[in-house]
Design a protein around this motif. Structure first.
Motif, PDB file in Angstrom:
ATOM      1  N   PRO A 155       9.713 -51.293 -31.097  1.00 58.27           N
ATOM      2  CA  PRO A 155       8.274 -51.405 -30.843  1.00 58.27           C
ATOM      3  C   PRO A 155       7.452 -51.375 -32.134  1.00 58.27           C
ATOM      4  O   PRO A 155       6.421 -52.035 -32.234  1.00 58.27           O
ATOM      5  CB  PRO A 155       7.971 -50.189 -29.965  1.00 58.27           C
ATOM      6  N   ARG A 156       7.921 -50.643 -33.112  1.00 60.57           N
ATOM      7  CA  ARG A 156       7.204 -50.590 -34.391  1.00 60.57           C
ATOM      8  C   ARG A 156       7.157 -51.966 -35.057  1.00 60.57           C
ATOM      9  O   ARG A 156       6.143 -52.344 -35.655  1.00 60.57           O
ATOM     10  CB  ARG A 156       7.889 -49.583 -35.314  1.00 60.57           C
ATOM     11  N   THR A 157       8.245 -52.724 -34.951  1.00 63.27           N
ATOM     12  CA  THR A 157       8.275 -54.077 -35.514  1.00 63.27           C
ATOM     13  C   THR A 157       7.256 -54.961 -34.806  1.00 63.27           C
ATOM     14  O   THR A 157       6.536 -55.725 -35.453  1.00 63.27           O
ATOM     15  CB  THR A 157       9.686 -54.676 -35.384  1.00 63.27           C
ATOM     16  N   VAL A 158       7.168 -54.843 -33.490  1.00 63.20           N
ATOM     17  CA  VAL A 158       6.185 -55.636 -32.736  1.00 63.20           C
ATOM     18  C   VAL A 158       4.776 -55.273 -33.189  1.00 63.20           C
ATOM     19  O   VAL A 158       3.939 -56.154 -33.394  1.00 63.20           O
ATOM     20  CB  VAL A 158       6.359 -55.431 -31.214  1.00 63.20           C
ATOM     21  N   ARG A 159       4.508 -53.996 -33.376  1.00 67.10           N
ATOM     22  CA  ARG A 159       3.181 -53.580 -33.854  1.00 67.10           C
ATOM     23  C   ARG A 159       2.887 -54.143 -35.242  1.00 67.10           C
ATOM     24  O   ARG A 159       1.769 -54.561 -35.528  1.00 67.10           O
ATOM     25  CB  ARG A 159       3.080 -52.057 -33.877  1.00 67.10           C
ATOM     26  N   ARG A 160       3.886 -54.159 -36.098  1.00 68.20           N
ATOM     27  CA  ARG A 160       3.696 -54.754 -37.440  1.00 68.20           C
ATOM     28  C   ARG A 160       3.370 -56.233 -37.326  1.00 68.20           C
ATOM     29  O   ARG A 160       2.525 -56.752 -38.059  1.00 68.20           O
ATOM     30  CB  ARG A 160       4.958 -54.574 -38.277  1.00 68.20           C
ATOM     31  N   TRP A 161       4.074 -56.928 -36.429  1.00 67.29           N
ATOM     32  CA  TRP A 161       3.846 -58.366 -36.264  1.00 67.29           C
ATOM     33  C   TRP A 161       2.438 -58.648 -35.763  1.00 67.29           C
ATOM     34  O   TRP A 161       1.799 -59.580 -36.226  1.00 67.29           O
ATOM     35  CB  TRP A 161       4.874 -58.970 -35.322  1.00 67.29           C
ATOM     36  N   TYR A 162       1.936 -57.862 -34.811  1.00 69.62           N
ATOM     37  CA  TYR A 162       0.574 -58.177 -34.363  1.00 69.62           C
ATOM     38  C   TYR A 162      -0.457 -57.708 -35.373  1.00 69.62           C
ATOM     39  O   TYR A 162      -1.529 -58.296 -35.474  1.00 69.62           O
ATOM     40  CB  TYR A 162       0.290 -57.756 -32.920  1.00 69.62           C
ATOM     41  N   SER A 163      -0.160 -56.704 -36.178  1.00 72.19           N
ATOM     42  CA  SER A 163      -1.074 -56.324 -37.263  1.00 72.19           C
ATOM     43  C   SER A 163      -1.133 -57.411 -38.330  1.00 72.19           C
ATOM     44  O   SER A 163      -2.186 -57.648 -38.922  1.00 72.19           O
ATOM     45  CB  SER A 163      -0.630 -55.010 -37.901  1.00 72.19           C
ATOM     46  N   ALA A 164       0.005 -58.078 -38.546  1.00 71.65           N
ATOM     47  CA  ALA A 164       0.073 -59.174 -39.524  1.00 71.65           C
ATOM     48  C   ALA A 164      -0.309 -60.515 -38.890  1.00 71.65           C
ATOM     49  O   ALA A 164      -0.227 -61.553 -39.551  1.00 71.65           O
ATOM     50  CB  ALA A 164       1.479 -59.270 -40.099  1.00 71.65           C
ATOM     51  N   ARG A 165      -0.695 -60.481 -37.615  1.00 71.29           N
ATOM     52  CA  ARG A 165      -1.126 -61.672 -36.861  1.00 71.29           C
ATOM     53  C   ARG A 165      -0.018 -62.715 -36.695  1.00 71.29           C
ATOM     54  O   ARG A 165      -0.273 -63.905 -36.649  1.00 71.29           O
ATOM     55  CB  ARG A 165      -2.364 -62.292 -37.470  1.00 71.29           C
ATOM     56  N   LYS A 166       1.226 -62.233 -36.598  1.00 71.52           N
ATOM     57  CA  LYS A 166       2.340 -63.145 -36.324  1.00 71.52           C
ATOM     58  C   LYS A 166       2.452 -63.442 -34.838  1.00 71.52           C
ATOM     59  O   LYS A 166       3.004 -64.457 -34.451  1.00 71.52           O
ATOM     60  CB  LYS A 166       3.656 -62.553 -36.829  1.00 71.52           C
ATOM     61  N   ILE A 167       1.940 -62.523 -34.001  1.00 73.30           N
ATOM     62  CA  ILE A 167       1.865 -62.747 -32.561  1.00 73.30           C
ATOM     63  C   ILE A 167       0.474 -62.341 -32.103  1.00 73.30           C
ATOM     64  O   ILE A 167      -0.166 -61.471 -32.695  1.00 73.30           O
ATOM     65  CB  ILE A 167       2.946 -61.957 -31.778  1.00 73.30           C
ATOM     66  N   SER A 168       0.005 -63.001 -31.055  1.00 79.10           N
ATOM     67  CA  SER A 168      -1.330 -62.689 -30.553  1.00 79.10           C
ATOM     68  C   SER A 168      -1.241 -61.575 -29.518  1.00 79.10           C
ATOM     69  O   SER A 168      -0.219 -61.398 -28.858  1.00 79.10           O
ATOM     70  CB  SER A 168      -1.971 -63.931 -29.946  1.00 79.10           C
ATOM     71  N   VAL A 169      -2.306 -60.819 -29.410  1.00 83.92           N
ATOM     72  CA  VAL A 169      -2.363 -59.722 -28.449  1.00 83.92           C
ATOM     73  C   VAL A 169      -3.708 -59.725 -27.741  1.00 83.92           C
ATOM     74  O   VAL A 169      -4.680 -60.304 -28.218  1.00 83.92           O
ATOM     75  CB  VAL A 169      -2.146 -58.345 -29.121  1.00 83.92           C
ATOM     76  N   ILE A 170      -3.737 -59.071 -26.610  1.00 81.29           N
ATOM     77  CA  ILE A 170      -4.968 -58.820 -25.869  1.00 81.29           C
ATOM     78  C   ILE A 170      -5.155 -57.312 -25.876  1.00 81.29           C
ATOM     79  O   ILE A 170      -4.257 -56.571 -25.497  1.00 81.29           O
ATOM     80  CB  ILE A 170      -4.849 -59.315 -24.401  1.00 81.29           C
ATOM     81  N   ARG A 171      -6.299 -56.862 -26.318  1.00 75.91           N
ATOM     82  CA  ARG A 171      -6.574 -55.425 -26.334  1.00 75.91           C
ATOM     83  C   ARG A 171      -7.549 -55.099 -25.212  1.00 75.91           C
ATOM     84  O   ARG A 171      -8.588 -55.746 -25.072  1.00 75.91           O
ATOM     85  CB  ARG A 171      -7.178 -55.015 -27.664  1.00 75.91           C
ATOM     86  N   GLN A 172      -7.195 -54.092 -24.447  1.00 79.25           N
ATOM     87  CA  GLN A 172      -8.063 -53.577 -23.387  1.00 79.25           C
ATOM     88  C   GLN A 172      -8.253 -52.094 -23.661  1.00 79.25           C
ATOM     89  O   GLN A 172      -7.476 -51.267 -23.203  1.00 79.25           O
ATOM     90  CB  GLN A 172      -7.434 -53.799 -22.019  1.00 79.25           C
ATOM     91  N   GLY A 173      -9.250 -51.793 -24.454  1.00 74.89           N
ATOM     92  CA  GLY A 173      -9.422 -50.418 -24.899  1.00 74.89           C
ATOM     93  C   GLY A 173      -8.299 -50.076 -25.865  1.00 74.89           C
ATOM     94  O   GLY A 173      -8.085 -50.757 -26.848  1.00 74.89           O
ATOM     95  N   ARG A 174      -7.539 -49.041 -25.530  1.00 73.67           N
ATOM     96  CA  ARG A 174      -6.406 -48.653 -26.372  1.00 73.67           C
ATOM     97  C   ARG A 174      -5.120 -49.348 -25.977  1.00 73.67           C
ATOM     98  O   ARG A 174      -4.109 -49.220 -26.652  1.00 73.67           O
ATOM     99  CB  ARG A 174      -6.215 -47.146 -26.290  1.00 73.67           C
ATOM    100  N   VAL A 175      -5.160 -50.068 -24.869  1.00 69.72           N
ATOM    101  CA  VAL A 175      -3.965 -50.737 -24.353  1.00 69.72           C
ATOM    102  C   VAL A 175      -3.811 -52.101 -25.014  1.00 69.72           C
ATOM    103  O   VAL A 175      -4.758 -52.872 -25.096  1.00 69.72           O
ATOM    104  CB  VAL A 175      -4.054 -50.903 -22.818  1.00 69.72           C
ATOM    105  N   VAL A 176      -2.599 -52.385 -25.487  1.00 72.94           N
ATOM    106  CA  VAL A 176      -2.297 -53.669 -26.113  1.00 72.94           C
ATOM    107  C   VAL A 176      -1.327 -54.414 -25.213  1.00 72.94           C
ATOM    108  O   VAL A 176      -0.302 -53.866 -24.807  1.00 72.94           O
ATOM    109  CB  VAL A 176      -1.665 -53.469 -27.511  1.00 72.94           C
ATOM    110  N   ARG A 177      -1.657 -55.653 -24.882  1.00 76.72           N
ATOM    111  CA  ARG A 177      -0.780 -56.502 -24.077  1.00 76.72           C
ATOM    112  C   ARG A 177      -0.492 -57.765 -24.864  1.00 76.72           C
ATOM    113  O   ARG A 177      -1.372 -58.317 -25.535  1.00 76.72           O
ATOM    114  CB  ARG A 177      -1.418 -56.863 -22.736  1.00 76.72           C
ATOM    115  N   ILE A 178       0.744 -58.230 -24.747  1.00 80.69           N
ATOM    116  CA  ILE A 178       1.193 -59.401 -25.487  1.00 80.69           C
ATOM    117  C   ILE A 178       1.540 -60.493 -24.488  1.00 80.69           C
ATOM    118  O   ILE A 178       2.316 -60.256 -23.560  1.00 80.69           O
ATOM    119  CB  ILE A 178       2.424 -59.047 -26.349  1.00 80.69           C
TER     120      ILE A 178
END
Length: 62
Positions: A25-48
């Protein structure tokens, strides 16, 4: 009038996306922080979007 229904897009949690990709999960978080994958944020919840995860799995054909 022709009404067609489409399935709503599937969204994954960080843990589900990590399992599908075979990474932590940490790798996935790094990827969305680096904008390698897009995410939808709903408050504190992150959905991919599952389509974004599948695009990482499936290599691009050139």
């Amino acid at each position: 009038m022709n009404l067609t229904t489409t399935d709503p897009p599937e969204f994954l949690s960080v843990a589900d996306a990590a399992r599908r990709l075979g990474v932590s999960p940490r790798t996935v978080r790094r990827w969305y922080s680096a904008r390698k994958i897009s995410v939808i944020r709903q408050g504190r919840v992150v959905r991919i979007p599952a389509s974004g995860v599948d695009a990482l799995i499936t290599p691009a054909v050139s």
